[in-house]
Design a protein around this motif. Structure first.
Motif, PDB file in Angstrom:
ATOM      1  N   ASP A   1       7.206  10.355  -0.267  1.00  0.00           N
ATOM      2  CA  ASP A   1       6.318  11.409  -0.753  1.00  0.00           C
ATOM      3  C   ASP A   1       5.117  10.854  -1.506  1.00  0.00           C
ATOM      4  O   ASP A   1       4.158  11.590  -1.796  1.00  0.00           O
ATOM      5  CB  ASP A   1       7.089  12.393  -1.639  1.00  0.00           C
ATOM      6  CG  ASP A   1       7.820  11.700  -2.787  1.00  0.00           C
ATOM      7  OD1 ASP A   1       7.447  10.556  -3.134  1.00  0.00           O
ATOM      8  OD2 ASP A   1       8.770  12.287  -3.316  1.00  0.00           O
ATOM      9  N   GLY A   2       5.133   9.568  -1.856  1.00  0.00           N
ATOM     10  CA  GLY A   2       3.992   8.932  -2.513  1.00  0.00           C
ATOM     11  C   GLY A   2       3.900   9.168  -4.004  1.00  0.00           C
ATOM     12  O   GLY A   2       2.970   8.653  -4.648  1.00  0.00           O
ATOM     13  N   PHE A   3       4.841   9.907  -4.606  1.00  0.00           N
ATOM     14  CA  PHE A   3       4.767  10.239  -6.032  1.00  0.00           C
ATOM     15  C   PHE A   3       5.625   9.318  -6.893  1.00  0.00           C
ATOM     16  O   PHE A   3       5.552   9.384  -8.123  1.00  0.00           O
ATOM     17  CB  PHE A   3       5.203  11.684  -6.265  1.00  0.00           C
ATOM     18  CG  PHE A   3       4.347  12.682  -5.532  1.00  0.00           C
ATOM     19  CD1 PHE A   3       2.970  12.674  -5.670  1.00  0.00           C
ATOM     20  CD2 PHE A   3       4.924  13.624  -4.697  1.00  0.00           C
ATOM     21  CE1 PHE A   3       2.172  13.585  -5.001  1.00  0.00           C
ATOM     22  CE2 PHE A   3       4.148  14.548  -4.029  1.00  0.00           C
ATOM     23  CZ  PHE A   3       2.765  14.532  -4.169  1.00  0.00           C
TER      24      PHE A   3
ATOM     25  N   VAL B   1       5.053   8.081 -10.831  1.00  0.00           N
ATOM     26  CA  VAL B   1       3.672   7.603 -10.922  1.00  0.00           C
ATOM     27  C   VAL B   1       2.848   8.496 -11.843  1.00  0.00           C
ATOM     28  O   VAL B   1       2.058   8.019 -12.666  1.00  0.00           O
ATOM     29  CB  VAL B   1       3.033   7.530  -9.515  1.00  0.00           C
ATOM     30  CG1 VAL B   1       1.563   7.145  -9.605  1.00  0.00           C
ATOM     31  CG2 VAL B   1       3.779   6.547  -8.638  1.00  0.00           C
ATOM     32  N   GLY B   2       3.023   9.812 -11.740  1.00  0.00           N
ATOM     33  CA  GLY B   2       2.226  10.729 -12.548  1.00  0.00           C
ATOM     34  C   GLY B   2       2.536  10.629 -14.027  1.00  0.00           C
ATOM     35  O   GLY B   2       1.619  10.563 -14.864  1.00  0.00           O
TER      36      GLY B   2
ATOM     37  N   ALA C   1      11.413   8.159   6.440  1.00  0.00           N
ATOM     38  CA  ALA C   1      11.835   9.490   6.903  1.00  0.00           C
ATOM     39  C   ALA C   1      12.494  10.312   5.803  1.00  0.00           C
ATOM     40  O   ALA C   1      12.536  11.537   5.903  1.00  0.00           O
ATOM     41  CB  ALA C   1      12.800   9.341   8.082  1.00  0.00           C
ATOM     42  N   ALA C   2      13.001   9.675   4.758  1.00  0.00           N
ATOM     43  CA  ALA C   2      13.704  10.382   3.673  1.00  0.00           C
ATOM     44  C   ALA C   2      13.216   9.834   2.343  1.00  0.00           C
ATOM     45  O   ALA C   2      13.566   8.703   1.977  1.00  0.00           O
ATOM     46  CB  ALA C   2      15.218  10.210   3.815  1.00  0.00           C
ATOM     47  N   PRO C   3      12.408  10.589   1.584  1.00  0.00           N
ATOM     48  CA  PRO C   3      11.830  10.056   0.346  1.00  0.00           C
ATOM     49  C   PRO C   3      12.848   9.729  -0.738  1.00  0.00           C
ATOM     50  O   PRO C   3      12.517   9.019  -1.686  1.00  0.00           O
ATOM     51  CB  PRO C   3      10.882  11.182  -0.104  1.00  0.00           C
ATOM     52  CG  PRO C   3      11.338  12.398   0.602  1.00  0.00           C
ATOM     53  CD  PRO C   3      11.935  11.947   1.891  1.00  0.00           C
ATOM     54  N   ASP C   4      14.070  10.225  -0.625  1.00  0.00           N
ATOM     55  CA  ASP C   4      15.088   9.948  -1.637  1.00  0.00           C
ATOM     56  C   ASP C   4      16.038   8.826  -1.228  1.00  0.00           C
ATOM     57  O   ASP C   4      17.019   8.576  -1.927  1.00  0.00           O
ATOM     58  CB  ASP C   4      15.897  11.220  -1.929  1.00  0.00           C
ATOM     59  CG  ASP C   4      15.046  12.289  -2.584  1.00  0.00           C
ATOM     60  OD1 ASP C   4      14.414  11.985  -3.609  1.00  0.00           O
ATOM     61  OD2 ASP C   4      14.998  13.420  -2.055  1.00  0.00           O
ATOM     62  N   THR C   5      15.771   8.155  -0.121  1.00  0.00           N
ATOM     63  CA  THR C   5      16.633   7.070   0.352  1.00  0.00           C
ATOM     64  C   THR C   5      15.969   5.724   0.093  1.00  0.00           C
ATOM     65  O   THR C   5      14.837   5.484   0.537  1.00  0.00           O
ATOM     66  CB  THR C   5      16.936   7.227   1.850  1.00  0.00           C
ATOM     67  OG1 THR C   5      17.597   8.474   2.070  1.00  0.00           O
ATOM     68  CG2 THR C   5      17.828   6.098   2.333  1.00  0.00           C
TER      69      THR C   5
ATOM     70  N   PHE D   1       0.824  -1.206   0.000  1.00  0.00           N
ATOM     71  CA  PHE D   1       0.000   0.000   0.000  1.00  0.00           C
ATOM     72  C   PHE D   1       0.864   1.266   0.000  1.00  0.00           C
ATOM     73  O   PHE D   1       1.987   1.269   0.530  1.00  0.00           O
ATOM     74  CB  PHE D   1      -0.891   0.047   1.250  1.00  0.00           C
ATOM     75  CG  PHE D   1      -2.049  -0.898   1.228  1.00  0.00           C
ATOM     76  CD1 PHE D   1      -3.192  -0.603   0.507  1.00  0.00           C
ATOM     77  CD2 PHE D   1      -2.011  -2.089   1.947  1.00  0.00           C
ATOM     78  CE1 PHE D   1      -4.277  -1.464   0.502  1.00  0.00           C
ATOM     79  CE2 PHE D   1      -3.081  -2.962   1.938  1.00  0.00           C
ATOM     80  CZ  PHE D   1      -4.218  -2.643   1.209  1.00  0.00           C
ATOM     81  N   ARG D   2       0.304   2.333  -0.563  1.00  0.00           N
ATOM     82  CA  ARG D   2       0.864   3.658  -0.318  1.00  0.00           C
ATOM     83  C   ARG D   2       0.410   4.096   1.061  1.00  0.00           C
ATOM     84  O   ARG D   2      -0.562   3.564   1.604  1.00  0.00           O
ATOM     85  CB  ARG D   2       0.397   4.644  -1.397  1.00  0.00           C
ATOM     86  CG  ARG D   2       1.168   5.956  -1.404  1.00  0.00           C
ATOM     87  CD  ARG D   2       0.874   6.769  -2.657  1.00  0.00           C
ATOM     88  NE  ARG D   2      -0.479   7.333  -2.639  1.00  0.00           N
ATOM     89  CZ  ARG D   2      -0.925   8.211  -3.551  1.00  0.00           C
ATOM     90  NH1 ARG D   2      -0.132   8.593  -4.552  1.00  0.00           N
ATOM     91  NH2 ARG D   2      -2.166   8.643  -3.494  1.00  0.00           N
ATOM     92  N   LYS D   3       1.074   5.077   1.653  1.00  0.00           N
ATOM     93  CA  LYS D   3       0.795   5.425   3.048  1.00  0.00           C
ATOM     94  C   LYS D   3      -0.625   5.928   3.272  1.00  0.00           C
ATOM     95  O   LYS D   3      -1.140   5.840   4.390  1.00  0.00           O
ATOM     96  CB  LYS D   3       1.812   6.438   3.564  1.00  0.00           C
ATOM     97  CG  LYS D   3       1.806   7.760   2.820  1.00  0.00           C
ATOM     98  CD  LYS D   3       2.875   8.680   3.388  1.00  0.00           C
ATOM     99  CE  LYS D   3       2.907  10.014   2.667  1.00  0.00           C
ATOM    100  NZ  LYS D   3       3.954  10.901   3.215  1.00  0.00           N
ATOM    101  N   ASP D   4      -1.291   6.462   2.216  1.00  0.00           N
ATOM    102  CA  ASP D   4      -2.676   6.901   2.379  1.00  0.00           C
ATOM    103  C   ASP D   4      -3.673   5.776   2.135  1.00  0.00           C
ATOM    104  O   ASP D   4      -4.883   5.941   2.327  1.00  0.00           O
ATOM    105  CB  ASP D   4      -2.981   8.075   1.453  1.00  0.00           C
ATOM    106  CG  ASP D   4      -2.774   7.729  -0.020  1.00  0.00           C
ATOM    107  OD1 ASP D   4      -2.443   6.561  -0.323  1.00  0.00           O
ATOM    108  OD2 ASP D   4      -2.912   8.631  -0.861  1.00  0.00           O
TER     109      ASP D   4
END
Length: 448
Positions: free
Chosen positions: A132-134, A150-151, A174-178, A87-90
């Motif tokens: 960040d979910g993107f 994703v977009g 905690a870090a979307p680029d890691t 799942f995505r976090k939302d």
């Protein structure tokens, strides 16, 4: 002659059960609900709010309702085996890899296939949304890690460095680029998506089956072989702890209890729970088949375990029932029981003198077998009665009580006379008068 007094049997405190608060806490679950899937239960994941959990098996990802444990939705847009539905976090989107080398993104609410990323050359066993979910990170058997938009449905970058299959991977919350990946080359790699480079390499020592990042982003856990290892990223990937409690390959990891407990599943059919402060083993759960996947719901309300034979075990925490409120009785009005007792008392006929005398007579005391022998001074038979197997195993306090009574009477040498080892027993019996610890010592021998 006075009445015979029964032997006083003292209730000794029994040996503790050894249960810890963790044992009690993790045993407080209902009998598991089991579901049989067509293929191995490859991956289990809970939505962030705990409302749903997804089970990936065969060519389908099934989404279950946490309230009813029933299938709510089924995602079946796969031509071959599906892997790692997450799942995505939302909770609105779900990504999954596939044996057909693609990565798919679904809308959970209406089951629509939103995106299909193609570019890997071999199967994709794990994928995950970035913080960040993107974006979606995918980890493939072609020994690469890819990042997808994703977009725009485009491949943003490819990260190469592993020399064997990449079967484990996740994104730092905690870090979307890691990104963190684990390969069959025994390496755990940490990637920085901004620089498209590997920032740390940790040697696990066995093919890596699962990796996990703590919510703070500072610790990484890897599972592979019979070990689970904890690494400190702030110290450049320094090894913090090695947890060697499995007897077969560790396959999955999960955090629970708000990050205070770490769970690991293994092909040895066990799930081990560790304290994340001391990394000590606190509890073990056992299952009927090798464990491939594991997830623990919000507030530890549910444990879902997927196994190699397709069996999925769902365990719900027991709910404490509120005590029933006692019916209030109006003041000044007696209840039915009191009225019935009053009527019985009034209607009860008067007793005769003989009946009153019989009622006032003392009750006859029922003596145990060993007391009957003691009353007749049959000390050897009294000792035989309390040395029977069932008495020693289930009521050892009676054995000790009779030994103490024989000690008090000075009759223990006579009770053991003529038995095997009678000389030793007689010698020990002579020392009873000066050593009261003999009773405890002899009782401990009997209980071995």
């Amino acid at each position: 002659m006075g009445d015979f007094k029964k032997t006083l049997v003292k209730a000794y405190p029994r040996q503790g059960t050894g249960l810890t608060p963790d044992n009690i806490y993790w045993k407080n679950f209902q009998f598991p609900v089991t579901i049989q899937e067509f293929g191995s239960a490859d991956f289990v994941d809970f939505s962030a709010d705990g409302e749903y959990f997804a089970v990936t098996a065969s060519a389908k990802v099934k989404i279950y309702s946490s309230d009813s444990n029933d299938v709510s939705k089924g995602l079946s847009k796969f031509s071959k085996t599906a892997f790692g539905g997450k799942f995505r976090k939302d909770g609105r989107l779900l990504c999954a890899g596939s044996e057909d080398t693609s990565v798919r993104v679904f809308d959970v609410n209406n089951k629509h296939l939103l995106r299909q990323f193609k570019g890997h050359d071999r199967p994709v066993h794990r994928c995950a949304f970035t913080g960040d979910g993107f974006r979606v990170a995918s980890f493939s058997d072609d020994r690469s890690v890819a990042l997808w938009d994703v977009g725009g449905e485009a491949r943003l970058l490819t990260l190469s460095g592993h020399t064997d299959y990449v079967r484990a991977g996740t994104c730092s919350p905690a870090a979307p680029d890691t990104l963190v990946s684990g390969g069959y080359d025994h390496a755990v790699r940490v990637w920085d998506a901004r620089a498209a480079a590997c920032t740390a390499v940790m040697e696990h020592g066995a093919p890596v089956e699962a990796v996990l990042v703590f919510p703070s982003g500072g610790l990484v856990v890897s599972a592979g072989g019979t070990e689970v290892r904890v690494w400190d990223l702030a110290a450049g990937g320094r090894l913090l702890s090695r947890l060697s409690h499995h007897s077969k390959t560790a396959t999955c990891l999960s955090l629970c209890s708000d990050g205070r407990r770490l769970a690991s599943g293994s092909l040895d059919r066990r799930v081990k729970l560790f304290d994340t402060a001391s990394y000590q083993l606190v509890h073990t759960l056992e299952y009927p088949s090798p464990v491939l996947s594991l997830a623990i719901g919000l507030d530890d309300s549910k444990i879902v375990v997927g196994m190699a034979d397709g069996l999925v075990s769902i365990e719900d925490r027991r709910r404490e029932e509120a005590p029933a409120a006692a019916a209030a009785v109006p003041a000044g009005r007696p209840g039915r029981r009191a009225l019935r007792h009053r009527q019985d008392t009034i209607s009860q006929p008067a007793r005769s003198e003989q009946e009153s005398a019989a009622a006032a007579a003392p009750l006859r005391i029922q003596l145990d077998k060993y007391d009957l022998h003691l009353r007749r001074f049959e000390f050897s038979r009294a000792l035989d009665a309390v040395l029977e197997r069932e008495v020693v195993r289930r009521q050892p306090e009676r054995t000790v009580a009779v030994l103490q009574e024989l000690m008090r009477r000075g009759a223990l040498p006579a009770a053991v006379a003529g038995r095997q080892g009678a000389i030793v027993a007689r010698d020990i019996g002579e020392r009873i008068t000066v050593s009261r610890h003999f009773v405890v010592w002899l009782a401990s021998l009997l209980l071995l």
